[in-house]
Design an enzyme around this catalytic site. Structure first.
Site, PDB file in Angstrom:
ATOM      1  N   ASP A   1     -11.874  -6.939  -2.764  1.00 51.21           N
ATOM      2  CA  ASP A   1     -12.755  -8.110  -2.679  1.00 51.21           C
ATOM      3  C   ASP A   1     -14.112  -7.606  -2.195  1.00 51.21           C
ATOM      4  OD1 ASP A   1     -10.806  -8.096  -0.048  1.00 51.21           O
ATOM      5  OD2 ASP A   1     -12.896  -8.380   0.474  1.00 51.21           O
TER       6      ASP A   1
ATOM      7  N   MET B   1      -9.384  -2.674   8.310  1.00 47.97           N
ATOM      8  CA  MET B   1      -8.942  -3.016   9.665  1.00 47.97           C
ATOM      9  C   MET B   1      -8.181  -1.896  10.392  1.00 47.97           C
ATOM     10  SD  MET B   1      -7.910  -6.990   8.832  1.00 47.97           S
ATOM     11  CE  MET B   1      -7.600  -7.433  10.541  1.00 47.97           C
ATOM     12  N   GLU B   2      -8.167  -0.687   9.826  1.00 50.54           N
ATOM     13  CA  GLU B   2      -7.345   0.355  10.448  1.00 50.54           C
ATOM     14  C   GLU B   2      -7.975   1.750  10.515  1.00 50.54           C
ATOM     15  OE1 GLU B   2      -6.122  -1.346   7.672  1.00 50.54           O
ATOM     16  OE2 GLU B   2      -4.992  -2.869   8.768  1.00 50.54           O
TER      17      GLU B   2
ATOM     18  N   GLY C   1     -12.582  -4.494   1.772  1.00 53.54           N
ATOM     19  CA  GLY C   1     -13.627  -5.365   1.256  1.00 53.54           C
ATOM     20  C   GLY C   1     -14.872  -4.521   1.000  1.00 53.54           C
TER      21      GLY C   1
ATOM     22  N   GLU D   1       0.807  -1.218   0.000  1.00 54.13           N
ATOM     23  CA  GLU D   1       0.000   0.000   0.000  1.00 54.13           C
ATOM     24  C   GLU D   1       0.843   1.273   0.000  1.00 54.13           C
ATOM     25  OE1 GLU D   1      -3.965  -1.834   2.183  1.00 54.13           O
ATOM     26  OE2 GLU D   1      -2.360  -1.068   3.417  1.00 54.13           O
TER      27      GLU D   1
HETATM   28  N1  ADE Z   1      -9.106  -5.454   3.560  1.00 57.24           N
HETATM   29  C1  ADE Z   1      -9.304  -5.897   2.305  1.00 57.24           C
HETATM   30  N2  ADE Z   1     -10.357  -6.754   2.258  1.00 57.24           N
HETATM   31  C2  ADE Z   1     -10.825  -6.851   3.520  1.00 57.24           C
HETATM   32  C3  ADE Z   1     -11.878  -7.574   4.116  1.00 57.24           C
HETATM   33  N3  ADE Z   1     -12.637  -8.383   3.391  1.00 57.24           N
HETATM   34  N4  ADE Z   1     -12.074  -7.435   5.456  1.00 57.24           N
HETATM   35  C4  ADE Z   1     -11.296  -6.624   6.182  1.00 57.24           C
HETATM   36  N5  ADE Z   1     -10.275  -5.915   5.676  1.00 57.24           N
HETATM   37  C5  ADE Z   1     -10.038  -6.014   4.353  1.00 57.24           C
END
Ligand code: ADE
Length: 231
Positions: free
Chosen positions: A195, A171-172, A76, A11
């Site tokens: 995703d 997640m951050e 995601g 990243e």
């Molecule tokens: N970062 C990229 N895809 C993710 C997902 N499905 N869940 C959490 N963090 C992500």
């Protein structure tokens, strides 16, 4: 000084390669870089995965004099319209894994804190304008939901969509938002969709993450051009 954060090497490495006059600042558990990117003095760092790493690294950036923070990375997709490769620019951020409901708090609310942290208007506008210039990429503004979980099921996607109105999951971001908000430092989170957080998420993430991380990087470059002319 403007600070740019990512969680993983993929990243930030595309930005780090082009960082000029690079100075390395070692801190416990994190390495910060100071330098000049496209003529703009910046701090750049890979913060690591998860909310604790993100909060720690954001704190280091603020102590080094960061006065605006851009978080770039992948996520995601939760919003039903989102496809791999699209960009989400944060309107606000929530911590979807916080649960103090047993004490009467709303799901996602930390006692004594706001339920969601609002991203800076000027940074949002700059990010959306810059995203509009990236060929073949759709950009959407929306809520970013953060938690210490990789989301990989349709049930969880549904939960984040209905309970939080989240556009994407990562997640951050909300940890960075919480730290910046306490310090009164403007921030924005820009996420490329790697995703759609469903049962294929682990496969799609590995396949598309390096590719779509480039989209977010292009948005950051476009923002630099705009922000360098603003006070
Ligand atoms: N970062 C990229 N895809 C993710 C997902 N499905 N869940 C959490 N963090 C992500």
């Amino acid at each position: 000084m403007l600070a740019i954060m990512g969680a993983m090497d993929e990243e930030i490495e595309l930005l780090l390669t082009d960082l000029q006059d690079r100075e390395t600042l070692e801190r416990p558990g994190a390495t910060l870089y100071r330098g000049v990117l496209d003529g703009v003095p910046v701090l750049l760092t890979r913060g690591g995965i998860g909310k604790v790493n993100a909060a720690m690294t954001a704190t280091y950036l603020l102590l080094e004099g960061a006065d605006r923070v851009i978080f770039t990375g992948v996520a995601g997709g939760v919003h039903p319209d989102l496809r791999v490769g699209d960009i989400v620019v944060s309107t606000d951020l929530v911590q979807h894994d916080v649960d103090v409901t047993a004490l009467g708090y709303e799901l996602g609310t930390i006692p004594g804190e706001v339920p969601a942290w609002a991203a800076d208007e000027r940074l949002r506008v700059a990010a959306l304008e810059a995203a509009g210039e990236v060929e073949g990429v759709r950009a959407l503004e929306g809520r970013v939901a953060s938690g210490d979980q990789f989301i990989a099921s349709a049930g969880d996607v549904q939960r984040l969509w209905t309970r939080f109105g989240a556009a994407c999951a990562e997640m951050e971001g909300a940890a960075v938002a919480q730290v910046c908000a306490k310090a009164g430092v403007p921030f924005v989170v820009i996420r490329s969709v790697s995703d759609t957080a469903d049962h294929d998420a682990n496969v799609d993430y590995r396949t598309f993450m390096p590719l779509v991380a480039r989209h977010a990087k292009q948005v950051v470059r476009g923002m630099l051009a705009r922000l360098s002319t603003q006070a």
